[in-house]
Design a protein around this motif. Structure first.
Motif, PDB file in Angstrom:
ATOM      1  N   SER A   1     -10.839  -5.909   2.392  1.00 17.59           N
ATOM      2  CA  SER A   1      -9.626  -5.117   2.424  1.00 17.59           C
ATOM      3  C   SER A   1      -9.692  -3.773   2.490  1.00 17.59           C
ATOM      4  O   SER A   1      -8.956  -2.908   3.194  1.00 17.59           O
ATOM      5  N   ILE A   2     -10.956  -2.954   1.972  1.00 15.12           N
ATOM      6  CA  ILE A   2     -10.884  -1.578   2.440  1.00 15.12           C
ATOM      7  C   ILE A   2     -11.215  -1.420   3.999  1.00 15.12           C
ATOM      8  O   ILE A   2     -10.612  -0.376   4.324  1.00 15.12           O
TER       9      ILE A   2
ATOM     10  N   HIS B   1       0.871  -1.165  -0.140  1.00 15.21           N
ATOM     11  CA  HIS B   1      -0.012   0.145  -0.080  1.00 15.21           C
ATOM     12  C   HIS B   1       1.006   1.216   0.144  1.00 15.21           C
ATOM     13  O   HIS B   1       0.537   2.233  -0.654  1.00 15.21           O
TER      14      HIS B   1
ATOM     15  N   SER C   1      -5.180   2.108  -1.754  1.00 12.43           N
ATOM     16  CA  SER C   1      -6.116   1.270  -1.320  1.00 12.43           C
ATOM     17  C   SER C   1      -6.797   0.254  -2.022  1.00 12.43           C
ATOM     18  O   SER C   1      -7.232  -0.650  -2.043  1.00 12.43           O
ATOM     19  N   LEU C   2      -7.270   1.048  -3.375  1.00  4.72           N
ATOM     20  CA  LEU C   2      -8.139   0.286  -4.327  1.00  4.72           C
ATOM     21  C   LEU C   2      -7.140  -0.892  -5.014  1.00  4.72           C
ATOM     22  O   LEU C   2      -7.469  -1.733  -5.268  1.00  4.72           O
ATOM     23  N   ILE C   3      -5.755  -0.547  -5.152  1.00 10.71           N
ATOM     24  CA  ILE C   3      -4.920  -1.274  -5.831  1.00 10.71           C
ATOM     25  C   ILE C   3      -4.839  -2.449  -4.728  1.00 10.71           C
ATOM     26  O   ILE C   3      -4.686  -3.534  -5.188  1.00 10.71           O
TER      27      ILE C   3
ATOM     28  N   ARG D   1      -5.800   6.906  -1.364  1.00 10.33           N
ATOM     29  CA  ARG D   1      -7.072   6.410  -2.162  1.00 10.33           C
ATOM     30  C   ARG D   1      -6.931   5.157  -3.082  1.00 10.33           C
ATOM     31  O   ARG D   1      -7.442   4.332  -3.147  1.00 10.33           O
ATOM     32  N   LYS D   2      -5.947   5.791  -4.162  1.00 14.55           N
ATOM     33  CA  LYS D   2      -5.884   4.820  -5.303  1.00 14.55           C
ATOM     34  C   LYS D   2      -5.066   3.645  -4.728  1.00 14.55           C
ATOM     35  O   LYS D   2      -5.217   2.412  -5.286  1.00 14.55           O
TER      36      LYS D   2
ATOM     37  N   TYR E   1      -7.815  -1.277   5.671  1.00 16.16           N
ATOM     38  CA  TYR E   1      -7.091  -0.337   5.341  1.00 16.16           C
ATOM     39  C   TYR E   1      -7.732   1.046   6.302  1.00 16.16           C
ATOM     40  O   TYR E   1      -7.041   1.592   6.979  1.00 16.16           O
TER      41      TYR E   1
ATOM     42  N   SER F   1      -6.201  -3.422  -2.296  1.00 16.75           N
ATOM     43  CA  SER F   1      -7.517  -4.227  -1.983  1.00 16.75           C
ATOM     44  C   SER F   1      -7.816  -5.363  -3.199  1.00 16.75           C
ATOM     45  O   SER F   1      -8.323  -6.334  -3.236  1.00 16.75           O
ATOM     46  N   SER F   2      -7.678  -4.682  -4.237  1.00 14.88           N
ATOM     47  CA  SER F   2      -7.812  -5.634  -5.602  1.00 14.88           C
ATOM     48  C   SER F   2      -6.775  -6.795  -5.702  1.00 14.88           C
ATOM     49  O   SER F   2      -7.449  -7.733  -6.024  1.00 14.88           O
TER      50      SER F   2
ATOM     51  N   PHE G   1     -12.852  -7.751  -1.525  1.00 12.68           N
ATOM     52  CA  PHE G   1     -12.300  -6.388  -1.933  1.00 12.68           C
ATOM     53  C   PHE G   1     -13.009  -5.445  -0.572  1.00 12.68           C
ATOM     54  O   PHE G   1     -12.280  -4.572  -0.270  1.00 12.68           O
TER      55      PHE G   1
END
Length: 250
Positions: free
Chosen positions: A212-213, A157, A170-172, A167-168, A216, A174-175, A209
């Motif tokens: 995972s968010i 992260h 966390s999306l990565i 923000r981005k 975080y 989590s994906s 997903f």
């Protein structure tokens, strides 16, 4: 300016998205294969090794400053450690009921399929079952929460966040976490053959997903990676309980 990486590694890498992608490929591909193999033989002992490796990655690559930056420090908000515990348990129970509602006792139910690796004998007395549950819960609450959170919510992260923002990043992360968990459920080994369950996998991946968010959020709110570890550990405890003691038994 202090460097997140140890002097040796800072000559080779920059602590950015390229480094994060390198770590994902280095660790997640063998992890994916080992979990699939573990499902085929109903034995996850080799997965424990990869979890230990994931836990050591930050200590291998990062300086003291880097380890602090990824959240290896004392929490700044202890209240969120309790909230993280509650979130993990509640989410695991909700996911149990979701599986039961859509897929019942079939192998398309994620908890039923994952439960195969626990090797619970069909004929088992309550004391032996409790001991097996205790051992499984202890393993589930330590190995993967520590290894995966130090890796995904920690070093991966933060490396992406350095380039793209939190923000981005966390999306990565989590994906990546969600996709790698297709090896736990999605590609299933049933009746001595591999199958891909499209719709159940979509539900499972989306759930991982979202989870995972939440991990975080717990890291961010608590001010420490410990928040994510506790939430993850609580989820695994709840999942293990639901596998050993389905609510329908009562």
């Amino acid at each position: 300016m202090e460097n997140e990486l140890k002097p040796l590694w800072s000559k080779i890498f920059n602590f950015n998205w390229k480094f994060g992608l390198f770590l994902i490929l280095l660790i997640c591909i063998p992890r994916f294969v080992l979990v699939l193999h573990g499902n085929a033989i109903a034995n996850m002992q080799y997965v424990g090794i990869i979890m230990l490796i994931m836990a050591t990655v930050p200590f291998v690559f990062l300086s003291k400053y880097g380890r602090k930056k990824i959240g290896i420090k004392k929490p700044t908000n202890n209240r969120w450690l309790i909230i993280a515990l509650i979130i993990g348990i509640v989410f695991s129970i909700l996911l149990y009921f979701l599986g039961e509602t859509f897929y019942g006792n079939s192998y398309e139910n994620w908890y039923n399929y994952i439960g195969k690796s626990y090797n619970i004998p069909k004929e088992i007395d309550e004391q032996s079952k409790l001991i097996l549950f205790g051992i499984s819960a202890l393993i589930g609450m330590t190995f993967s929460p520590i290894g995966e959170e130090l890796f995904f919510r920690g070093i991966v992260h933060s490396s992406f966040a350095n380039s793209l923002g939190n923000r981005k990043a966390s999306l990565i992360d989590s994906s990546s976490f969600a996709i790698v968990h297709i090896s736990h459920f999605g590609f299933v080994f049933h009746n001595q053959q591999w199958k891909f369950l499209f719709v159940p996998t979509l539900i499972w991946v989306l759930s991982m997903f979202i989870l995972s968010i939440l991990f975080y959020v717990c890291r961010k709110r608590s001010g420490s990676i410990l928040g994510a570890v506790i939430c993850h550990s609580a989820f695994n405890l709840g999942m293990t309980y639901c596998i050993f003691y389905p609510f329908g038994e009562y």
